[in-house]
Write an enzyme that holds these catalytic residues in place. Structure first.
Site, PDB file in Angstrom:
ATOM      1  N   CYS A 287     -30.382 -10.943  28.355  1.00  0.00           N
ATOM      2  CA  CYS A 287     -30.680  -9.434  27.825  1.00  0.00           C
ATOM      3  C   CYS A 287     -29.301  -8.691  28.541  1.00  0.00           C
ATOM      4  O   CYS A 287     -28.656  -9.214  29.619  1.00  0.00           O
ATOM      5  CB  CYS A 287     -31.938  -9.110  28.338  1.00  0.00           C
ATOM      6  SG  CYS A 287     -32.267  -8.991  30.185  1.00  0.00           S
TER       7      CYS A 287
ATOM      8  N   CYS B 108     -29.757  -9.195  32.447  1.00  0.00           N
ATOM      9  CA  CYS B 108     -29.114 -10.570  32.924  1.00  0.00           C
ATOM     10  C   CYS B 108     -27.470 -10.560  32.611  1.00  0.00           C
ATOM     11  O   CYS B 108     -26.840 -11.266  33.608  1.00  0.00           O
ATOM     12  CB  CYS B 108     -29.688 -11.583  31.874  1.00  0.00           C
ATOM     13  SG  CYS B 108     -31.261 -11.954  31.629  1.00  0.00           S
TER      14      CYS B 108
ATOM     15  N   ARG C  68     -25.102 -10.937  35.629  1.00  0.00           N
ATOM     16  CA  ARG C  68     -23.773 -12.103  35.656  1.00  0.00           C
ATOM     17  C   ARG C  68     -22.706 -11.306  36.150  1.00  0.00           C
ATOM     18  O   ARG C  68     -22.004 -12.334  36.781  1.00  0.00           O
ATOM     19  CB  ARG C  68     -23.973 -12.448  34.107  1.00  0.00           C
ATOM     20  CG  ARG C  68     -23.016 -13.683  33.847  1.00  0.00           C
ATOM     21  CD  ARG C  68     -22.844 -13.973  32.492  1.00  0.00           C
ATOM     22  NE  ARG C  68     -24.116 -14.645  32.191  1.00  0.00           N
ATOM     23  CZ  ARG C  68     -24.442 -15.127  30.897  1.00  0.00           C
ATOM     24  NH1 ARG C  68     -23.440 -14.944  29.789  1.00  0.00           N
ATOM     25  NH2 ARG C  68     -25.739 -16.017  30.740  1.00  0.00           N
TER      26      ARG C  68
ATOM     27  N   CYS D  50     -34.740  -1.705  28.003  1.00  0.00           N
ATOM     28  CA  CYS D  50     -33.528  -1.457  28.453  1.00  0.00           C
ATOM     29  C   CYS D  50     -32.382  -1.448  27.330  1.00  0.00           C
ATOM     30  O   CYS D  50     -32.801  -1.257  26.215  1.00  0.00           O
ATOM     31  CB  CYS D  50     -33.068  -2.740  29.323  1.00  0.00           C
ATOM     32  SG  CYS D  50     -33.202  -4.187  28.264  1.00  0.00           S
TER      33      CYS D  50
ATOM     34  N   CYS E  15     -35.292  -7.624  27.108  1.00  0.00           N
ATOM     35  CA  CYS E  15     -35.498  -7.748  28.659  1.00  0.00           C
ATOM     36  C   CYS E  15     -36.622  -8.107  28.959  1.00  0.00           C
ATOM     37  O   CYS E  15     -37.062  -8.528  30.069  1.00  0.00           O
ATOM     38  CB  CYS E  15     -34.946  -6.422  28.998  1.00  0.00           C
ATOM     39  SG  CYS E  15     -33.299  -5.819  29.051  1.00  0.00           S
TER      40      CYS E  15
END
Length: 174
Positions: free
Chosen positions: A43, A46, A50, A107, A133
């Site tokens: 998502c 994420c 990252r 999100c 999310c």
């Protein structure tokens, strides 16, 4: 005092920064494995986590390639900033997942990268965010990915704080 001096001296060596690079790069490879092999679509939260982890990867790589005082200083700043930002995003992600009303916990759909660095367009296989999310199906020891990322980013920050403290105390002692 011996531990502090040893840690301070090790922080000047490429091997210490190689450890930082290898651990963070391994986590990035693991994320890509989860995405492309296990089919867990990341998502937007994420992807932001990252991106923060890539900051830690780059901090380690910077000193592995150019081990100078100025690059170590810049790398320490990038490491700290990335760990803090990653932790904050992971914490926000946990709040979204654990919200009482999932209709109000949401999100963004598209990453909000700067216009001069649209990473999701340049490398969509790494930075595109097709996932939801609220998806929390992957679990390890009763915790989902966002919880683990909180722990990981906190650990990176604690190690940063130890290294910085050792450097400051050691340089002050001599």
């Amino acid at each position: 005092m011996k531990f502090i001096h040893g840690l301070s001296q090790w922080a000047e060596q490429r091997s210490a920064w190689l450890v930082l690079f290898l651990t963070s790069f391994s986590l990035e490879c693991t994320a890509l494995y989860f995405q492309h092999v296990m089919g867990l679509a990341p998502c937007i939260m994420c992807i932001y986590q990252r991106t923060a982890m890539w900051g830690i990867v780059l901090a380690g790589l910077l000193v592995v390639v150019f081990n100078k005082a100025v690059t170590r200083f810049l790398a320490l700043g990038l490491w700290a900033y990335s760990a803090v930002q990653g932790y904050l995003v992971a914490s926000e992600h946990v709040e979204i997942i654990e919200a009482d009303d999932p209709f109000f916990a949401s999100c963004e759909i598209f990453p909000n990268f700067p216009s001069w660095a649209p990473l999701h367009e340049w490398l969509p296989s790494v930075f595109a965010a097709p996932g939801d999310c609220l998806e929390n199906s992957w679990q390890f020891l009763s915790m989902g990915m966002a919880h683990w990322m909180q722990i990981i980013f906190a650990a990176y920050f604690v190690v940063f704080a130890l290294v910085l403290s050792a450097r400051l105390i050691d340089k002050k002692a001599f």
